[in-house]
Design an enzyme around this catalytic site. Structure first.
Site, short mmCIF file in Angstrom:
data_model
loop_
_atom_site.label_atom_id
_atom_site.label_comp_id
_atom_site.label_asym_id
_atom_site.label_seq_id
_atom_site.Cartn_x
_atom_site.Cartn_y
_atom_site.Cartn_z
N LYS A 105 0.77 -1.02 0.15
CA LYS A 105 0.13 0.12 0.08
C LYS A 105 0.68 1.49 -0.11
O LYS A 105 0.33 2.38 -0.06
CB LYS A 105 -0.93 0.04 1.32
CG LYS A 105 -1.55 -1.36 1.51
CD LYS A 105 -2.31 -1.31 2.87
CE LYS A 105 -2.42 -2.77 3.17
NZ LYS A 105 -2.57 -3.06 4.60
N GLY A 106 2.08 1.07 0.09
CA GLY A 106 2.97 2.20 0.69
C GLY A 106 3.25 3.24 -0.58
O GLY A 106 3.46 4.19 -0.68
N GLU A 138 7.23 2.29 -6.48
CA GLU A 138 7.53 1.93 -5.14
C GLU A 138 7.84 3.13 -4.10
O GLU A 138 8.06 4.14 -4.58
CB GLU A 138 8.80 1.19 -5.14
CG GLU A 138 8.62 -0.37 -4.96
CD GLU A 138 8.41 -0.89 -3.58
OE1 GLU A 138 7.43 -0.16 -3.06
OE2 GLU A 138 8.58 -1.93 -3.08
N ASP A 139 7.39 2.80 -3.04
CA ASP A 139 7.66 3.69 -1.84
C ASP A 139 9.01 3.95 -1.51
O ASP A 139 9.78 4.85 -1.59
CB ASP A 139 6.84 3.22 -0.54
CG ASP A 139 6.89 1.97 0.05
OD1 ASP A 139 7.62 1.13 -0.56
OD2 ASP A 139 6.30 1.74 0.75
N ASP A 158 14.79 -1.22 -0.55
CA ASP A 158 16.01 -1.43 0.61
C ASP A 158 16.76 -2.67 0.02
O ASP A 158 17.91 -2.27 -0.47
CB ASP A 158 15.03 -1.82 1.71
CG ASP A 158 15.87 -1.96 3.26
OD1 ASP A 158 17.35 -1.66 2.98
OD2 ASP A 158 15.33 -2.30 4.26
N LYS A 192 17.29 3.31 -0.35
CA LYS A 192 18.30 3.07 0.81
C LYS A 192 19.52 2.14 0.13
O LYS A 192 19.38 0.89 0.39
CB LYS A 192 17.61 2.16 1.91
CG LYS A 192 17.40 3.03 3.18
CD LYS A 192 16.83 1.90 4.09
CE LYS A 192 15.53 1.90 4.68
NZ LYS A 192 15.06 1.25 5.87
N VAL A 250 12.21 4.41 8.11
CA VAL A 250 11.38 5.48 7.98
C VAL A 250 9.80 5.34 7.76
O VAL A 250 9.46 4.09 7.57
CB VAL A 250 11.87 6.58 6.61
CG1 VAL A 250 13.16 7.08 7.00
CG2 VAL A 250 11.77 5.48 5.29
N ASP A 275 4.82 2.41 6.22
CA ASP A 275 4.12 2.14 7.66
C ASP A 275 5.17 1.43 8.47
O ASP A 275 6.25 1.03 8.10
CB ASP A 275 3.15 1.17 7.21
CG ASP A 275 3.68 -0.36 6.92
OD1 ASP A 275 4.39 -0.10 6.01
OD2 ASP A 275 3.47 -1.27 7.67
P1 XMP Z 1 13.03 -4.56 -0.20
O1 XMP Z 1 13.85 -4.92 1.09
O2 XMP Z 1 12.30 -5.67 -0.70
O3 XMP Z 1 11.92 -3.69 0.51
O4 XMP Z 1 13.69 -3.90 -1.20
C1 XMP Z 1 11.11 -2.94 0.00
C2 XMP Z 1 9.95 -2.96 0.98
O5 XMP Z 1 10.18 -2.99 2.10
C3 XMP Z 1 9.38 -1.84 2.89
N1 XMP Z 1 10.50 -1.11 3.49
C4 XMP Z 1 10.26 -0.07 4.46
N2 XMP Z 1 9.10 0.28 5.08
N3 XMP Z 1 10.01 1.89 6.31
C5 XMP Z 1 8.96 1.45 5.79
O6 XMP Z 1 8.06 1.77 6.20
C6 XMP Z 1 11.46 1.45 5.75
O7 XMP Z 1 12.19 2.22 6.39
C7 XMP Z 1 11.26 0.38 4.75
N4 XMP Z 1 12.24 -0.05 4.25
C8 XMP Z 1 11.95 -0.84 3.32
C9 XMP Z 1 8.66 -1.09 1.96
O8 XMP Z 1 7.37 -1.67 2.16
C10 XMP Z 1 9.45 -1.54 0.67
O9 XMP Z 1 8.18 -1.74 -0.27
MG MG Z 2 6.07 -1.63 -0.36
#
Ligand code: XMP
Ligand code: MG
Length: 179
Positions: free
Chosen positions: A42-43, A98-99, A102, A130, A152, A158
């Protein structure tokens, strides 16, 4: 500022301005491609809203829900499809929205799936990146802001499904998820 937030990283104004800038670039790159803007729920909701209103080209809006986090603050590496697309991506140009990126696991899995289904092209536009968190090779073509390795929330992001409605991106106080 919300009491659980340690520091605001990006304000509404900063994010909206960046989204408008990225949208103008997408408009140029996808002018004659009728792309699918594919938001990951939902991000991505606030960010895709900002992007789409500044893209003055034919564009289809779709959503998918995938999950690699299970209520915590670290990625599991296991990506589950919770809600699939209900439209064909064959021969279509896909822009995943994407939000935050990571580890890269989520996008790696989604991109592979879309290519397997015959997408003509797949690129990523992310509000936040990130890069220090990366585990798999993943370079989004369109990036809003780079951030350090902090957890964050806000503007769609979230912690345990809360804080998505904050109108800014901020660092969550450690004590909120430590206890
Ligand atoms: P990956 O690790 O698959 O992560 O690249 C992507 C998803 O992980 C969540 N994500 C976060 N959500 N604060 C959040 O609220 C953060 O700092 C964070 N880091 C990763 C996010 O849903 C993203 O789509
Ligand atoms: Mg996400």
């Amino acid at each position: 500022m919300h009491n659980d937030i340690k520091e605001i990283l990006f304000t509404t104004e900063q994010i909206e301005a960046k989204a408008a800038e990225l949208a103008k670039q997408l408009e140029i790159d996808y002018a004659d491609k009728k792309p699918i803007l594919l938001g990951l729920l939902k991000g991505s909701i606030p960010f895709i809203g900002d992007l789409m209103k500044h893209m003055n080209i034919p564009v289809q809006i779709e959503f998918m829900d995938v999950s690699s986090y299970h209520g915590g603050t670290t990625s599991s590496g296991q990506v589950k499809i919770l809600k699939d697309l209900d439209t064909s991506v064959e021969n279509r140009h896909i822009i995943i929205v994407e939000d935050i990126v990571d580890t890269g696991f989520t996008l790696d899995k989604v991109i592979a799936l879309l290519k397997h289904r015959g997408a003509a092209s797949v690129e990523v536009v992310t509000m936040l990146d990130k890069p220090e968190g990366r585990v798999v090779v993943m370079e989004p073509k369109y990036i809003g802001f780079n951030i350090p390795k902090a957890f964050v929330v806000g503007y769609g992001l979230d912690y345990d499904e809360y804080y998505r409605n904050l109108p800014y991106v901020g660092i969550l106080k450690e004590e909120v998820y430590m206890n």
